[in-house]
Design a protein around this motif. Sequence first.
Motif, PDB file in Angstrom:
ATOM      1  N   ALA A 242       9.110   1.915   3.942  1.00 21.37           N
ATOM      2  CA  ALA A 242       8.070   1.288   3.090  1.00 21.37           C
ATOM      3  C   ALA A 242       6.686   1.129   3.472  1.00 21.37           C
ATOM      4  O   ALA A 242       5.896   1.212   2.347  1.00 21.37           O
ATOM      5  CB  ALA A 242       9.012  -0.215   2.927  1.00 21.37           C
ATOM      6  N   ALA A 243       6.279   1.049   4.358  1.00 22.99           N
ATOM      7  CA  ALA A 243       5.032   0.723   4.768  1.00 22.99           C
ATOM      8  C   ALA A 243       4.165   2.354   4.787  1.00 22.99           C
ATOM      9  O   ALA A 243       3.238   2.292   4.232  1.00 22.99           O
ATOM     10  CB  ALA A 243       4.873   0.313   6.298  1.00 22.99           C
ATOM     11  N   ARG A 244       5.064   3.139   5.430  1.00 25.17           N
ATOM     12  CA  ARG A 244       4.456   4.546   5.480  1.00 25.17           C
ATOM     13  C   ARG A 244       4.264   5.015   3.833  1.00 25.17           C
ATOM     14  O   ARG A 244       3.275   5.756   3.493  1.00 25.17           O
ATOM     15  CB  ARG A 244       5.303   5.495   6.197  1.00 25.17           C
ATOM     16  CG  ARG A 244       4.739   6.928   6.311  1.00 25.17           C
ATOM     17  CD  ARG A 244       5.874   7.897   6.934  1.00 25.17           C
ATOM     18  NE  ARG A 244       6.925   7.855   5.949  1.00 25.17           N
ATOM     19  CZ  ARG A 244       8.298   7.928   6.478  1.00 25.17           C
ATOM     20  NH1 ARG A 244       8.568   7.892   7.699  1.00 25.17           N
ATOM     21  NH2 ARG A 244       9.217   8.061   5.828  1.00 25.17           N
TER      22      ARG A 244
ATOM     23  N   LEU B 294       3.665  -0.947   1.895  1.00 28.20           N
ATOM     24  CA  LEU B 294       4.164  -2.138   1.642  1.00 28.20           C
ATOM     25  C   LEU B 294       4.618  -2.927   2.746  1.00 28.20           C
ATOM     26  O   LEU B 294       5.236  -2.251   3.715  1.00 28.20           O
ATOM     27  CB  LEU B 294       5.404  -2.251   0.463  1.00 28.20           C
ATOM     28  CG  LEU B 294       5.311  -1.897  -0.980  1.00 28.20           C
ATOM     29  CD1 LEU B 294       6.424  -1.745  -1.895  1.00 28.20           C
ATOM     30  CD2 LEU B 294       4.200  -2.758  -1.559  1.00 28.20           C
ATOM     31  N   ALA B 295       4.533  -4.059   2.928  1.00 24.77           N
ATOM     32  CA  ALA B 295       4.820  -4.763   3.931  1.00 24.77           C
ATOM     33  C   ALA B 295       5.772  -6.238   3.187  1.00 24.77           C
ATOM     34  O   ALA B 295       5.720  -6.259   1.912  1.00 24.77           O
ATOM     35  CB  ALA B 295       4.087  -5.565   4.913  1.00 24.77           C
TER      36      ALA B 295
ATOM     37  N   ASP C 192      -1.803  -4.671   2.027  1.00 22.17           N
ATOM     38  CA  ASP C 192      -3.234  -4.999   2.395  1.00 22.17           C
ATOM     39  C   ASP C 192      -3.433  -6.418   2.451  1.00 22.17           C
ATOM     40  O   ASP C 192      -4.391  -6.854   2.260  1.00 22.17           O
ATOM     41  CB  ASP C 192      -3.947  -4.322   1.675  1.00 22.17           C
ATOM     42  CG  ASP C 192      -4.117  -2.770   1.520  1.00 22.17           C
ATOM     43  OD1 ASP C 192      -3.639  -2.126   2.677  1.00 22.17           O
ATOM     44  OD2 ASP C 192      -4.303  -2.315   0.367  1.00 22.17           O
ATOM     45  N   GLY C 193      -2.429  -7.347   2.732  1.00 18.55           N
ATOM     46  CA  GLY C 193      -2.466  -8.544   3.206  1.00 18.55           C
ATOM     47  C   GLY C 193      -2.355  -9.326   1.819  1.00 18.55           C
ATOM     48  O   GLY C 193      -2.535 -10.686   1.863  1.00 18.55           O
ATOM     49  N   VAL C 194      -2.013  -8.903   0.643  1.00 18.45           N
ATOM     50  CA  VAL C 194      -2.118  -9.817  -0.672  1.00 18.45           C
ATOM     51  C   VAL C 194      -0.693  -9.861  -0.954  1.00 18.45           C
ATOM     52  O   VAL C 194       0.003  -8.569  -1.333  1.00 18.45           O
ATOM     53  CB  VAL C 194      -2.863  -8.705  -1.629  1.00 18.45           C
ATOM     54  CG1 VAL C 194      -2.952  -9.533  -3.088  1.00 18.45           C
ATOM     55  CG2 VAL C 194      -4.389  -9.032  -1.075  1.00 18.45           C
TER      56      VAL C 194
END
Length: 467
Positions: free
Chosen positions: A139-141, A145-146, A272-274
Amino acid sequence: MTTLADPVPGGRPGDVERASALSGELGGRGVHGIVLSYVDTAGVGRVKTVPTAGLASAAAWGVGMSPVFDTFLANDHIVTTDVLGSPDGDLRLYPDLDRLVVLAAQPGWAWAPVDRVTQDGERHPGCSRTFLRRIVTDAARDHGLAFRAGIEIEWAVGLDSAPAGEFVPATTGPAYGATRQVELSEYTADLLAACAAQGVDVDQIHPEYAPGQFEISVGALDPVAAADRSVLVRQTIRAVARRHGLRVSFSPAVGAEGVGNGGHVHLSAWRDGVNLHSGGDRRHGMTADAEAFAAGILARLPALTAVTAPSPASYLRLKPSQWAGVFTAWGLETRESAIRVVRGTAGRRAEQANLEVKPVDLAANPYLLLGCLIAAGLDGRASDATLPEETTGDPAHLAADEAGAKGVRRLPTSLTEAVAEFRKDEVLRAALGPVLADAVTAVRQGEIDAVYGLDDAQVAAAYRWTY
C-alpha cells in the motif's frame, strides 16, 4: 557474548548481536524466559518459549515449530489442505526484537511476536504477520498510503473458583456502572499499571454492557504493531486476572444469550502524514480516497465476516439491535451500522477521524483481520468506489424498499454463509494468497463440522475459554 556462526536468512541484520546484549540485560532484570508468540488461523494464540540465554540463538536461527498449526482448529483437532496439515516439514520462529517487552504481570518472562520462516530462509506463505506486513508495504509503495489501527478489547471477568467450564461473573451491578468499577478496582488498577510498564498507552478502560464485561481501548499504531499490541494486551489481561483469582473470556459469546464480546477495529488511511478521513470535500469530511476505502470495506463485508467473525460462537453475538453491526450499512456515529464514521472531537479531527468496523470479535486473528480489511479498502480505492446513502438509527427497522435503495442487507447469519461468501471473493483470496486462503476455508469448515448438531448453549460452552 554468545558467539554464533553466520545465521540463516530469516532474521534481520544486527539481530544476533542485539539479542546477545538483550539477553544479558534481561537476565539482570530477573527475566528467565522469552514467550515467542503468534496467532493461528483459528484465532488461537500459540507460543513456544526459550530461556533468556537462548534469545541470541533464536534471533540467528529461529526456533522450530511445525507448520501443522496453520490448520489447527480451536479444539486442537487438525484439518488439511493441499499443502498444509500433514506431520511433515518444519518452520522457524524468528522473534521481532523491536516488539520484545518484559511482561509486568508474569515475573520472570518477556514476550515477543514472531515471523515464521521456512527452513530455507523464505517467508512462510501461511504466516499471517508476514501477510499483513506485505499488504501494508504494498500500500505504501503502490498507493503512497499508510495506516493507523486500534482494536478494542472486550472481555468477561469470571471467578476462577467457579465450577469447571462455567462462567460466574466476578462483579455485579448495571452496565457501565460504578459498582463494577469499585468491585474490581484493584484488578483494573493493576491492569493499567501493567500496560504502562509495557509501554501500552491506554485511552480508556470501563465496565461494559454484558455481565462481568469490561472494555479497554489502546492507542493506535501502524497495523502490524497494532495487531501485536492486541495479542500482548490480551496476554496481560489474562495474567493480571490470574493474580487476582479471576478468569477471563474473550469469546464472542460467553453464553447463548445476550451481548457478546466484540473486537471493533478503528482504522484510518494517511498520506504524507495527513489523515484522509478529515478535511476532505466528501460527506463528513472524508476525502475521495477515504470514501472509496470505506466503500471497499463495506462492499466486501459479507465475505470479510469469515475473517472478522471466524467462530461458530461469533454468530451468537451477531444479532440485530445489539450494536454488533450486522447489516451492510454505514453512518456517522451510528453504533448499529457495520461501518461507523468517527469524525473525532472538533479541534482534533485531523488526528482522530477514522472508520470503526463493528462486526468483529476477538476470535479473529488480528493479522488476518487488519490485512483483509486493508485489502478490501484498497480495492475500493482502485475502483473509485463511492458509499451509498448513509443510514441513521437501527437498520433493522428499515422498510424493505428503503433498505434495498441503500444497499442494506443482512450479513451472514452463520459461519457456513460467511464461508460461502468468502469462497466467491476473488479479491480477498488473491490478497491472502492460495496457501492462506485455503487455510482460512479449511479451518472455518472444520469449525462448522466440529459443532454440528450442538445447540446454542453447547456452542457457547465449546468456545467459552478458547480465545
